[in-house]
Design a protein around this motif. Structure first.
Motif, mmCIF file in Angstrom:
data_model
loop_
_atom_site.group_PDB
_atom_site.id
_atom_site.type_symbol
_atom_site.label_atom_id
_atom_site.label_comp_id
_atom_site.label_asym_id
_atom_site.label_seq_id
_atom_site.Cartn_x
_atom_site.Cartn_y
_atom_site.Cartn_z
ATOM 1 N N HIS A 73 0.257 -11.250 -17.288
ATOM 2 C CA HIS A 73 0.275 -12.708 -17.264
ATOM 3 C C HIS A 73 0.645 -13.270 -18.640
ATOM 4 N N GLU A 74 0.063 -12.712 -19.677
ATOM 5 C CA GLU A 74 0.361 -13.179 -21.030
ATOM 6 C C GLU A 74 1.793 -12.853 -21.435
ATOM 7 N N ARG A 77 3.948 -15.439 -19.871
ATOM 8 C CA ARG A 77 3.841 -16.695 -20.615
ATOM 9 C C ARG A 77 4.611 -16.621 -21.931
#
Length: 228
Positions: A73-74, A77
């Motif tokens: 997820h990071e 992002r």
């Protein structure tokens, strides 16, 4: 790695649901299990020890999975942020060439007794509406109808809000093969220059903008004007 509140709540909720499901599953199996007639029914402590070991393994796998999901997820992002930053930088870089306005070239000439047309004078202009100067400004005039490409003298610098006027008269006429009269032509002008970041740009009087290099490729095979 900094996570926002929503991401933490999502991860905690997922872990809690997994733990609850495993606990219910373990309780159901423990209650339904019946040992064979020749064996002793497992005690509560036996069940606790067995399920504790299994729970430890499952918890480790769940933690590893959650960590991987959060890391992915990071990463996503970070990729989005990096792409946005690159787009913003590209848009900012284009602010310099977009502030440059180039006028088409006006040509003056005439015809010989045999009817051949010649160019005697070329005039064009460039306006810098930006907040920074440009340097090493080269002008290349592309004549239509199979005419030559003319390389005009360079302008060393055009400052912010500045104007570069080019009006060159040739000592020797340049032959023009096209059928149109010289005075009716508006030739396309390509301007090459270097901005304050040392990036070379190429802009045409029709509004086309592109990056280029120095020496400017647009100058290749162009006829130097004026002829002496």
């Amino acid at each position: 790695m900094k996570l926002d509140r929503k991401t933490w709540l999502l991860a905690a909720g997922s872990v809690a649901l997994i733990v609850l499901a495993l606990a219910l599953f373990a309780a159901a199996i423990s209650a339904a299990y019946r040992a064979p007639s020749d064996e002793e029914q497992p005690k509560v402590t036996d069940w606790m020890q067995a399920w504790g070991s299994i729970a430890g393994v499952v918890a480790g796998l769940a933690a590893a999975g959650a960590a991987t999901a959060l890391l992915l997820h990071e990463w996503r992002r970070a990729e989005v942020a990096e792409r946005q930053l690159a787009e913003e930088r590209a848009e900012s870089a284009l602010s310099v060439p977009r502030a440059i306005v180039v006028l088409p070239a006006l040509l003056s000439g005439g015809a010989s007794p045999s009817g051949e047309q010649h160019i005697y004078e070329v005039e064009t202009a460039i306006y810098n509406h930006g907040s920074t100067g440009v340097r090493n400004v080269a002008f290349i005039v592309s004549l239509p109808e199979g005419g030559p490409r003319l390389l005009l003298p360079r302008v060393a610098m055009i400052g912010p809000g500045g104007r570069g006027q080019i009006k060159e008269k040739s000592g020797k006429p340049v032959p023009y093969p096209g059928p149109s009269k010289i005075g009716t032509l508006e030739a396309t002008v390509t301007v090459c220059f270097i901005d304050h970041t040392n990036q070379a740009w190429q802009i045409a009087s029709d509004g086309e903008v592109s990056r280029t290099t120095e020496p400017y490729p647009a100058e290749e095979r162009a006829v130097t004007f004026p002829l002496v």
